[in-house]
Every structure is written in C-alpha cells, then in structure tokens.
Design a protein around this motif. Structure first.
Motif: not given
Length: 362
Positions: A236-239, A241-253, A294-302, A316-317
């Motif tokens: 969350k580099p900027m406090k 009403n700005w989006n945070g930064a994630g590392c969304h992880t895609n998974v499959s078996t 970052r995970l506040t339920g706002l800005h495309e986060t759960s 969603a998570s």
C-alpha cells in the motif's frame, strides 16, 4: 518530475566503450540472494575461467552476513549455493546471473531461506503437476520516495492514458531483459494507480515459480537503477483512495486442468477456506501486518478478516475466472498474497494445503 539518481545521469556512451571490450574467453557470474529482510536482494560478481554450461558448473561462494542482516560480526560467514542460472541481460553473453540459496555457518538454511523447505514440499507433490502463475504489481518512485512523475503538490488523474502512463520505458526494458535472461515472463500491463504496473511470470511448475519471480524482481530493480528511479513492492504505497499492490497467484494441478477439473478446484478452495489465518501469516514478510493495509475489502480486495470465493469476483479471496466456470476446468486465483510476499512461502503454503491436507472421504 520525480527526482532521479545522479548515477543515472552519467554518460552511457563512455560506459558502452568499456562494455564492448572483449573478455578473453572468461565469464562474469553475478550471484544473487535474498537478504535477512526477506525482501531485499543482494548480488556480487566473480570471474570464471570459462562459460558454465549448467548451474552445476558454478562453485559455491560466501559472503559477510553481518552486512545483510543475516549474521553477527563474530560469526558472519554465510554460504551461497547456486540453484538456478540465467543469461545476463546487462553484460550480455557469455555472462550469467545465478540465483542462490543462503546457508548459515553450520550449513543449515538461513532464516529467510524459504526455498529450502519449499523445494522439499514441491518434491512431495510432484506427481500432481502443480503449476503457478504470479502477477507481480509494483510502483515506480523517484529517489525522493514520491511516485514517479506525480505532481509534487497534488495528485494525478485516477486512470492510465497518454498523460498518466508513467515509466513505460522501464516496463518495456524489463520485459526484454526477462526474455533475454530466460525468465518465464508472460505479460505486463499498467495498473489503476498512475506509476503502478504489473508483470506476470508463469506458468511455472513447482519450485521454478519462486526462482523465476525472484530473478524477475532482481531484473526490475536493476533496470530501475539504470533509469535512476526505484521500484517498490510495498502493498500500500499510497494511503487513501488508491489501489494497493498484490501478487495474485494462479494455481492449477493436472486434475484441475483435465475434464471435470472444476470439482478439484472447488475441493482445493474448501481446504483453503479452513486455513485462511495461516495463509495470511505467510502472504507477506511481516506475518500479515503489511496486508492489513491492503486487504480492506475496497479497491478490488477482500477483507483480511474473512475468506470468500466466487466466479469472476475481484473482491473475493479466491477468484474462479469466468471462462473456467464455463469450461468446468482450469485454474483458480488466490488474490490475497501481497506484492512483497516471498513466492516460496506462498507456493509452499498453497501446495501443502491443497495437496497434502487430508480430508475424510465421504
């Protein structure tokens, strides 16, 4: 205009004169490792008599761990164990980059060497053919810590565009550097907040995910150094009403990718739902403290407090892509990992929960 470093203003033409000199058949190998913060990357370079053909040709080395938050000065020698080799996009062939594990004086893994336990886990689940793809978000800053090209006394518009796409040269140079090196980068895009970008690495099987993402991060920082600015992985580099930064992880078996794989995706999500707090603790380097911002339920986060899952739901998570829902097979996306996560810790936790946790068969 955000400030840039003095080093970036030095003459590149003079530098190139030296870079073009022949090496006499010798090879420069740059050793890269994760320091004691669990986030920072360090490197140093040595000469080998000839170009290595594989990582096995690169010798172990050592360094002073008291300078990297990894040891006390009275017993500071640490070992660098080469594990993965890449081409060097900065000094070019035949020179190499080599990612290393760090061992302590007693040859046990250093505290921030999460690769050692991850590689063991991935060997246990090898038969499942688990693939990962990680979406690394980051923010470009001037050396004054202010977002690159943001007004000094104000804010830019909230969307990207010709007047808000700041730092595209860095993005494109980083992409090319990854391709040259052999990193499995598969895409890039601008993010909602100006000066914020994303690149994706994968699909990678097992331990390769962490190896390739860490080297992609090293290349990003190194490219930014050439341009005189900084890339931060702060979640969350900027406090405000700005989006945070994630590392969304895609998974499959393998089972998830086969016909009817949606059933196995749903089973994995059910297992993940029962271990939400445990995953949050390893999804950033501070036991969840970074992700709280970052995970506040706002800005495309759960919300960090609650586990949720849904088709095409970016709040969603866990998100099941709409196409996967239609095809009844594919992959799922864990949206909880922070931008500064250790990919070894993230992939280890996911593989362990989804593939090793036993449930009673009905």
């Amino acid at each position: 205009m955000a400030s840039v470093s003095m080093s970036s203003r030095l003459s590149k033409a003079i530098r190139q004169q030296y870079m073009n000199l022949p090496q006499g058949g010798k090879c420069q190998v740059t050793y890269i490792w994760i320091d004691g913060t669990g986030e920072g990357l360090r490197n140093k370079t040595r000469t080998l008599e000839q170009e290595p053909t594989s990582v096995e040709d690169i010798p172990e080395w050592n360094f002073d761990g008291s300078s990297t938050y990894q040891a006390e000065g009275s017993n500071s020698d640490m070992y660098l164990i080469p594990v993965c080799m890449f081409r060097d996009p900065f000094t070019l062939d035949p020179n190499k980059l080599v990612l290393c594990e760090v061992l302590k004086y007693n040859r046990l893994p250093a505290e921030t060497n999460h690769r050692a336990s991850c590689v063991k886990l991935m060997e246990q689940v090898k038969e499942h053919g688990i693939w990962f793809g990680m979406e690394q978000e980051y923010t470009l800053l001037g050396i004054d810590g202010h977002p690159f090209s943001w007004p000094q006394n104000g804010y830019p518009g909230p969307q990207v565009g010709a007047d808000n796409a700041y730092g595209r040269d860095i993005v494109e140079c980083h992409y090319k550097a990854c391709l040259y090196a052999g990193v499995k980068i598969c895409g890039t895009n601008a993010e909602v907040m100006p000066s914020q970008w994303e690149f994706q690495v994968g699909p990678c099987e097992g331990i390769n995910m962490g190896d390739h993402l860490w080297v992609a991060r090293f290349l990003l920082h190194r490219v930014c150094e050439d341009f005189g600015i900084v890339a931060t992985l702060d979640p969350k580099p900027m406090k405000g009403n700005w989006n945070g930064a994630g590392c969304h992880t895609n998974v499959s078996t393998k089972q998830m990718r086969d016909e009817g794989g949606l059933l196995y995706i749903e089973k994995a999500i059910e297992k993940l739902s029962k271990k939400h707090p445990e995953h949050i603790r390893v999804y950033d380097p501070r036991g969840g403290q970074d992700n709280m911002r970052r995970l506040t339920g706002l800005h495309e986060t759960s919300s960090i407090e609650d586990f949720s899952a849904g088709v095409a739901n970016r709040g969603a998570s866990i998100r099941i892509p709409r196409q996967v829902g239609q095809d009844k097979k594919g992959y799922f996306e864990d949206r909880r990992p922070a931008a500064n996560c250790d990919p070894y810790s993230v992939t280890r936790a996911i593989a362990s929960t989804c593939l090793l946790d036993k449930e009673e068969e009905e």
